[in-house]
Motif scaffolding. Structure first.
Motif, PDB file in Angstrom:
ATOM      1  N   THR A 111       0.638  -0.945  -0.089  1.00 23.62           N
ATOM      2  CA  THR A 111      -0.193   0.343   0.170  1.00 23.62           C
ATOM      3  C   THR A 111       0.980   1.118  -0.443  1.00 23.62           C
ATOM      4  O   THR A 111       2.168   1.289   0.858  1.00 23.62           O
ATOM      5  N   THR A 112       0.318   2.530  -0.315  1.00 25.01           N
ATOM      6  CA  THR A 112       1.123   3.303  -0.362  1.00 25.01           C
ATOM      7  C   THR A 112       1.107   4.461   0.879  1.00 25.01           C
ATOM      8  O   THR A 112       0.091   4.292   1.292  1.00 25.01           O
ATOM      9  N   THR A 113       1.678   5.760   1.226  1.00 25.55           N
ATOM     10  CA  THR A 113       1.180   6.036   2.179  1.00 25.55           C
ATOM     11  C   THR A 113      -0.103   7.043   2.312  1.00 25.55           C
ATOM     12  O   THR A 113      -1.165   6.522   3.509  1.00 25.55           O
ATOM     13  N   GLN A 114      -0.806   7.224   0.668  1.00 23.43           N
ATOM     14  CA  GLN A 114      -2.237   8.171   1.060  1.00 23.43           C
ATOM     15  C   GLN A 114      -3.278   6.332   1.663  1.00 23.43           C
ATOM     16  O   GLN A 114      -3.698   7.055   1.433  1.00 23.43           O
ATOM     17  N   ASP A 115      -2.692   5.089   0.827  1.00 24.82           N
ATOM     18  CA  ASP A 115      -4.258   4.468   1.417  1.00 24.82           C
ATOM     19  C   ASP A 115      -3.677   4.038   2.567  1.00 24.82           C
ATOM     20  O   ASP A 115      -5.039   4.028   2.750  1.00 24.82           O
ATOM     21  N   PHE A 116      -2.712   4.381   3.564  1.00 22.94           N
ATOM     22  CA  PHE A 116      -2.611   3.772   4.699  1.00 22.94           C
ATOM     23  C   PHE A 116      -3.557   5.067   5.270  1.00 22.94           C
ATOM     24  O   PHE A 116      -4.739   4.899   6.458  1.00 22.94           O
ATOM     25  N   ALA A 117      -3.131   6.387   5.236  1.00 22.44           N
ATOM     26  CA  ALA A 117      -3.586   7.609   5.266  1.00 22.44           C
ATOM     27  C   ALA A 117      -5.627   7.468   5.520  1.00 22.44           C
ATOM     28  O   ALA A 117      -6.494   8.137   6.295  1.00 22.44           O
ATOM     29  N   THR A 118      -5.899   6.635   4.201  1.00 24.03           N
ATOM     30  CA  THR A 118      -6.961   6.427   4.157  1.00 24.03           C
ATOM     31  C   THR A 118      -7.664   5.758   4.743  1.00 24.03           C
ATOM     32  O   THR A 118      -9.120   6.058   5.627  1.00 24.03           O
ATOM     33  N   TYR A 119      -6.679   4.350   4.867  1.00 27.03           N
ATOM     34  CA  TYR A 119      -7.728   2.830   5.972  1.00 27.03           C
ATOM     35  C   TYR A 119      -7.341   4.333   6.990  1.00 27.03           C
ATOM     36  O   TYR A 119      -8.919   3.410   7.888  1.00 27.03           O
TER      37      TYR A 119
END
Length: 164
Positions: A2-10
């Motif tokens: 996952t990207t940093t953006q995916d993790f932040a969204t999660y």
């Protein structure tokens, strides 16, 4: 991966939970120290919300709140109870209850209320606690007193009722 953006969204999509911590202080007669907030009806224990933005732990939060609210900055004893309290008009609350110990006469004389938040304080015998602390908080305090009396481990609670 996952990207940093995916993790932040999660992380942003995870449910929110409030966390609070309080100290259970008693006097030599076993009465419990309660405080009367000016911002809501009823009574409470010294304590409050954990400031997670500062990386504060529940124990640190209980000690900080106790020092702010009643002017006593004392090391807290063991964890007596953890309570999951469902919310209807707020997120669920995880409430930590620590042993504040037994206060002597000098400690009681040293209490200085935080006037911005508190109106008064009093010592309440166990048999009268339900009159001052209804619901989950009252049951949590009674569970904490039971843990102190029987020397058992930390009480796991849901809405003030023992589980497990």
């Amino acid at each position: 991966m996952t990207t940093t953006q995916d993790f932040a969204t999660y992380i942003a999509g995870l449910p929110r939970v409030l966390a609070g911590a309080a100290a259970l202080f008693r006097d030599a007669e076993g009465r419990v120290l309660l405080v009367e907030p000016n911002y809501r009806d009823g009574w409470a224990l010294p304590g409050g919300t954990i400031e997670s933005d500062d990386g504060e732990t529940p124990r640190q939060g209980a000690r900080r709140e106790t020092a702010e609210e009643i002017g006593l900055d004392v090391p807290l004893g063991r964890l007596l109870a953890v309570d999951w309290v469902a919310g209807t008009d707020r997120p669920p609350l995880v409430a930590y209850l620590y042993d504040g110990g037994v206060l002597g006469e000098e400690d009681l004389k040293a209490i200085r209320l935080q006037e911005e938040e508190l109106l008064s304080w009093r010592l309440v015998p166990r048999e009268e606690l339900a009159e001052y602390l209804p619901g989950a908080l009252g049951r949590r305090v009674l569970a904490g007193l039971d843990v102190l009396a029987d020397g058992s481990g930390t009480a796991e609670l849901e809405n003030g009722h023992r589980v497990g």
